[in-house]
Design an enzyme around this catalytic site. Sequence first.
Site, PDB file in Angstrom:
ATOM      1  N   HIS A 205       0.725  -1.257  -0.048  1.00  0.00           N
ATOM      2  CA  HIS A 205       0.031   0.033  -0.047  1.00  0.00           C
ATOM      3  C   HIS A 205       0.812   1.318   0.016  1.00  0.00           C
ATOM      4  CE1 HIS A 205       0.980   0.900   4.158  1.00  0.00           C
ATOM      5  NE2 HIS A 205       1.099  -0.342   4.336  1.00  0.00           N
TER       6      HIS A 205
ATOM      7  N   HIS B 166      11.164   0.357 -13.338  1.00  0.00           N
ATOM      8  CA  HIS B 166      11.112  -1.098 -13.533  1.00  0.00           C
ATOM      9  C   HIS B 166      11.169  -1.976 -12.153  1.00  0.00           C
ATOM     10  CE1 HIS B 166      12.638  -4.753 -15.960  1.00  0.00           C
ATOM     11  NE2 HIS B 166      11.627  -5.181 -15.383  1.00  0.00           N
TER      12      HIS B 166
HETATM   13  O1  JB2 Z   1      15.150   2.471 -30.526  1.00  0.00           O
HETATM   14  C1  JB2 Z   1      14.710   1.589 -30.910  1.00  0.00           C
HETATM   15  C2  JB2 Z   1      15.188   0.469 -30.376  1.00  0.00           C
HETATM   16  N1  JB2 Z   1      16.430  -0.156 -29.725  1.00  0.00           N
HETATM   17  C3  JB2 Z   1      16.341  -1.104 -29.622  1.00  0.00           C
HETATM   18  N2  JB2 Z   1      13.543   1.468 -31.594  1.00  0.00           N
HETATM   19  C4  JB2 Z   1      12.858   0.258 -31.757  1.00  0.00           C
HETATM   20  N3  JB2 Z   1      11.680   0.255 -32.261  1.00  0.00           N
HETATM   21  N4  JB2 Z   1      13.270  -0.932 -31.221  1.00  0.00           N
HETATM   22  C5  JB2 Z   1      14.600  -0.828 -30.729  1.00  0.00           C
HETATM   23  N5  JB2 Z   1      15.414  -1.868 -30.241  1.00  0.00           N
HETATM   24  C6  JB2 Z   1      14.906  -3.347 -30.394  1.00  0.00           C
HETATM   25  O2  JB2 Z   1      14.614  -3.610 -28.879  1.00  0.00           O
HETATM   26  C7  JB2 Z   1      16.092  -4.266 -30.475  1.00  0.00           C
HETATM   27  O3  JB2 Z   1      16.448  -4.222 -31.820  1.00  0.00           O
HETATM   28  C8  JB2 Z   1      15.532  -5.402 -29.907  1.00  0.00           C
HETATM   29  O4  JB2 Z   1      14.954  -6.422 -30.859  1.00  0.00           O
HETATM   30  C9  JB2 Z   1      14.804  -5.035 -28.893  1.00  0.00           C
HETATM   31  C10 JB2 Z   1      15.410  -5.419 -27.595  1.00  0.00           C
HETATM   32  O5  JB2 Z   1      15.276  -6.603 -27.167  1.00  0.00           O
HETATM   33  P1  JB2 Z   1      16.031  -7.570 -25.949  1.00  0.00           P
HETATM   34  O6  JB2 Z   1      15.522  -8.628 -25.841  1.00  0.00           O
HETATM   35  O7  JB2 Z   1      17.457  -7.094 -26.180  1.00  0.00           O
HETATM   36  O8  JB2 Z   1      15.565  -6.550 -24.748  1.00  0.00           O
HETATM   37  P2  JB2 Z   1      13.925  -6.229 -24.073  1.00  0.00           P
HETATM   38  O9  JB2 Z   1      14.041  -4.708 -23.969  1.00  0.00           O
HETATM   39  O10 JB2 Z   1      13.202  -6.788 -25.067  1.00  0.00           O
HETATM   40  O11 JB2 Z   1      14.065  -7.003 -22.733  1.00  0.00           O
HETATM   41  C11 JB2 Z   1      15.082  -6.539 -21.789  1.00  0.00           C
HETATM   42  O12 JB2 Z   1      14.259  -6.033 -20.620  1.00  0.00           O
HETATM   43  C12 JB2 Z   1      13.130  -6.813 -20.198  1.00  0.00           C
HETATM   44  C13 JB2 Z   1      12.381  -6.174 -19.021  1.00  0.00           C
HETATM   45  C14 JB2 Z   1      15.672  -7.751 -21.224  1.00  0.00           C
HETATM   46  O13 JB2 Z   1      16.485  -7.519 -20.157  1.00  0.00           O
HETATM   47  C15 JB2 Z   1      14.689  -8.742 -20.653  1.00  0.00           C
HETATM   48  O14 JB2 Z   1      15.362  -9.997 -20.170  1.00  0.00           O
HETATM   49  C16 JB2 Z   1      13.839  -8.213 -19.537  1.00  0.00           C
HETATM   50  N6  JB2 Z   1      12.767  -9.065 -19.022  1.00  0.00           N
END
Ligand code: JB2
Length: 215
Positions: A141, A150
């Site tokens: 709460h 995050h």
């Molecule tokens: O400026 C951007 C950009 N920068 C990176 N614009 C857009 N449209 N896309 C962007 N990306 C893309 O985000 C990358 O090309 C990649 O496909 C994606 C990031 O994927 P990743 O698996 O590296 O991280 P995430 O942010 O999806 O997940 C992180 O955070 C989560 C909360 C990881 O640490 C996870 O394990 C975690 N659960």
Amino acid sequence: MTRAVVIGGVVIIGGGGHAKVIIESLRASGEMVTAIIDADPTPRAVLGVPVVGDDLVLPGLREQGFSKLFVAIGENRLREKLGRKGRELGFTLVNAIHPSAIVSPTARLGEGIAVMAGVAINADTQVGDLAIINTGAVVDHDCQLGAACHLGPASALAGGVTVGERAFLGVGARVIPGVTIGADAIVGAGGVVVRNLPDGVLAIGVPAKIKGDRP
Ligand code: JB2
């Protein structure tokens, strides 16, 4: 007579690991996910959702009538920046709240928030825009969660905790009642925060100790 074309479904920014969890969460709550925008525009599908281009295609999607956007990027500063950009283009930032989450009726949620499976958010807690409350996190709460913070999976906040903007709590981190965690601070996995943390520090351990500035 010209008929307005309303294109439903959520556009997702980011096609990585976080996006996968968000897609399943949105689907579980009955939303349709239509397209992904990724920095790597190589045509492909993520959990059946097509990657349709990079951020340059966003204005065109808005012009076509898409209006719902979710920024599924884990990195807090980038998520905040892209959320701002989406709003400037006229998108609405939707929330992705998994149906198994328990959110108090007196909690106040902003926009563009992820509340993952198994989360509990208790009475009179406030959650800022673009926050991520990750799988199984517990928020008691009267907490105040800043924009684009995050809380990692299985993290836990006792009552009256404040988490600053863009702060990050690693998996399993815990915070005792009434503590304030500064903006952009990082608490390492499993850390137990028993004192206020200033902005921008990295703190680890049990009890969590400040190791310096965040990377
Ligand atoms: O400026 C951007 C950009 N920068 C990176 N614009 C857009 N449209 N896309 C962007 N990306 C893309 O985000 C990358 O090309 C990649 O496909 C994606 C990031 O994927 P990743 O698996 O590296 O991280 P995430 O942010 O999806 O997940 C992180 O955070 C989560 C909360 C990881 O640490 C996870 O394990 C975690 N659960």
